[in-house]
Design an enzyme around this catalytic site. Sequence first.
Site, PDB file in Angstrom:
ATOM      1  N   LYS A  41       0.786  -1.399   0.062  1.00  0.00           N
ATOM      2  CA  LYS A  41      -0.192  -0.104   0.109  1.00  0.00           C
ATOM      3  C   LYS A  41       0.674   1.269   0.056  1.00  0.00           C
ATOM      4  O   LYS A  41       0.587   2.349  -0.721  1.00  0.00           O
ATOM      5  CB  LYS A  41      -0.833   0.040   1.301  1.00  0.00           C
ATOM      6  N   SER A  42       1.919   1.415   0.781  1.00  0.00           N
ATOM      7  CA  SER A  42       2.844   2.553   0.970  1.00  0.00           C
ATOM      8  C   SER A  42       3.306   2.614  -0.434  1.00  0.00           C
ATOM      9  O   SER A  42       3.321   3.964  -0.770  1.00  0.00           O
ATOM     10  CB  SER A  42       3.864   2.231   2.124  1.00  0.00           C
ATOM     11  N   ARG A  46       2.695   5.797  -3.328  1.00  0.00           N
ATOM     12  CA  ARG A  46       4.013   7.033  -3.622  1.00  0.00           C
ATOM     13  C   ARG A  46       4.092   6.871  -5.137  1.00  0.00           C
ATOM     14  O   ARG A  46       4.679   7.793  -5.676  1.00  0.00           O
ATOM     15  CB  ARG A  46       5.368   6.347  -2.940  1.00  0.00           C
ATOM     16  N   GLY A 114      -5.304   7.762   5.436  1.00  0.00           N
ATOM     17  CA  GLY A 114      -4.275   8.795   6.206  1.00  0.00           C
ATOM     18  C   GLY A 114      -3.182   8.839   5.357  1.00  0.00           C
ATOM     19  O   GLY A 114      -2.623  10.140   5.236  1.00  0.00           O
ATOM     20  N   ARG A 142      -8.824  12.151  12.392  1.00  0.00           N
ATOM     21  CA  ARG A 142      -7.486  11.688  12.644  1.00  0.00           C
ATOM     22  C   ARG A 142      -6.578  13.312  12.445  1.00  0.00           C
ATOM     23  O   ARG A 142      -7.056  14.088  11.826  1.00  0.00           O
ATOM     24  CB  ARG A 142      -6.877  10.749  11.443  1.00  0.00           C
ATOM     25  N   SER A 188       6.919   9.018  12.154  1.00  0.00           N
ATOM     26  CA  SER A 188       5.715   8.941  11.150  1.00  0.00           C
ATOM     27  C   SER A 188       6.530   9.083   9.787  1.00  0.00           C
ATOM     28  O   SER A 188       6.921  10.154   9.403  1.00  0.00           O
ATOM     29  CB  SER A 188       4.828   9.867  11.505  1.00  0.00           C
ATOM     30  N   GLN A 190       4.584   9.257   7.298  1.00  0.00           N
ATOM     31  CA  GLN A 190       3.727  10.048   6.414  1.00  0.00           C
ATOM     32  C   GLN A 190       4.183  11.644   6.521  1.00  0.00           C
ATOM     33  O   GLN A 190       4.065  12.293   5.737  1.00  0.00           O
ATOM     34  CB  GLN A 190       2.290   9.785   6.947  1.00  0.00           C
ATOM     35  N   ASP A 341       1.803  -1.205  11.851  1.00  0.00           N
ATOM     36  CA  ASP A 341       0.696  -1.542  11.615  1.00  0.00           C
ATOM     37  C   ASP A 341       0.036  -2.910  12.128  1.00  0.00           C
ATOM     38  O   ASP A 341      -0.933  -3.498  11.758  1.00  0.00           O
ATOM     39  CB  ASP A 341       0.198  -1.490   9.921  1.00  0.00           C
ATOM     40  N   LYS A 368      -4.516   5.850  14.531  1.00  0.00           N
ATOM     41  CA  LYS A 368      -4.661   5.170  13.172  1.00  0.00           C
ATOM     42  C   LYS A 368      -6.368   5.374  12.716  1.00  0.00           C
ATOM     43  O   LYS A 368      -6.891   5.992  12.850  1.00  0.00           O
ATOM     44  CB  LYS A 368      -4.092   3.719  13.128  1.00  0.00           C
TER      45      LYS A 368
END
Length: 458
Positions: A41-42, A46, A114, A142, A188, A190, A341, A368
Amino acid sequence: MVGGRALGLTGRNPVTHLATSPMTARRAGPCKGRVSVPGDKSISHRALILGALTVGKTRISGLLEGEDVINTAKVMRALGARVERTGEGLWQIDGVGVGGFAQPCNPLDFGNSGTGCRLVIGAVAGCPITATFDGDASLRKRPMTRVLDPLERMGARTLHVAEGGRLPVSLQGARDIIPIIYEPPAASAQLKSAVLLCGLAAAGETTVVEAEATRDHTERMLRHFGAEVRVEPSGRHGRRITLVGQPELVPADVVVPADPSSAAFPLVAALIVPGSAIVIEGVMTNPLRTGLFTTLREMGADIALLNARTDGGEDVADLHVQFSALRGVEVPAPRAPTMIDEYPILAVAAAFAHGTTIMRGLKELRVKESDRLAATADMLGGNGVEVEIAGDDLIVHGRGRVGGGGMVASHMDHRIAMSALVMGLAAEKPVAVDDIGFIATSFPGFPDMMRSLGADLA
Ligand code: S3P
């Protein structure tokens, strides 16, 4: 072209979105077989974002076609990139270049994600446009101030933010981005990524100094697209990352490896269901993502990494996993970013272990998709497991068995839903989940994949 519409590029159907879909997991025979899990997913988020910030055609294979990533694809379109699906997991993007996003006509809807939201806030901050960011009820709870603060230092202006620093947020990007040295207040990826993506537009070097290293996919992919990124160690567990601004990004093919955070679910199922033996193919083994494997091995898990290889710039391996007698361990706080996660599913493994497992330093779990610390404790407590939250630590007293029989509230959180279903495969009584709808945000096809291993999910 394969129709993007069928994949929900026009958004989640509001009717099915409102309906909840419960599911129950029951004990059955062992898990057996060979499976693959969807793309990471990450990396998928990206690849779409960097493809959209690059002039020319970027080809992506193995993209995760879950709702979170599809929302990012839709947003990239709304910001002016050409985004096309050419086959299963195959996507092409014609990007607009650094600083080149077009002013969107409507609010950008990130659904449950997020990561999509925070990364795109960073990318938009580096463009002279105004955009509004929004999401579903979970995402609206969030914190967003954490990402807006450094971007304001870089020159962006927050025009609107909902009470408590939440979505919806309206942001005006800056024409002249100020390069900064930034020390994130939380571990983080993110936050780090938002600052680096904004820093792409800066005339100068943007530096992020992390006290604890977090997943490094943004840094790796920036380099892959031709940017100059320097990474040095900082302190005991940290890194200093420096990006040279205004690079000429060049289109690059991206191969998305299988998501270790998704592999975690069949993996733990095989560990706790007696007699199981499975192989999960081509899973990414980036050391900043594999804290769960380390921890489970310390607990006595039989996990072998076979055919270790490199695919698309990331290390991957086939995971061979067998049912194992697990014992409780202490998981140190500095390991948290490498498995952030995975705590709900680790907590399930800990419940089936003998002895106490103490998971330290889980403050970030509170922000989260749900308050995952509370949701994980409730999931276990409601199924007869002795569990406590002490400060930021989660403590599970494993008895080698779980009674089950509970109804788990998923709180719009895919990972809670999947963890509860895995628990039900080995619990004495069935475990029900109130709504499995959000599993589609990260792992469409999860129930079928688990059934192919022999799981009883209905
Ligand atoms: C992600 C970073 C993590 C993680 C999320 C994906 C990313 O969030 O929980 O699922 O792709 O950068 P934080 O950076 O907030 O820890």
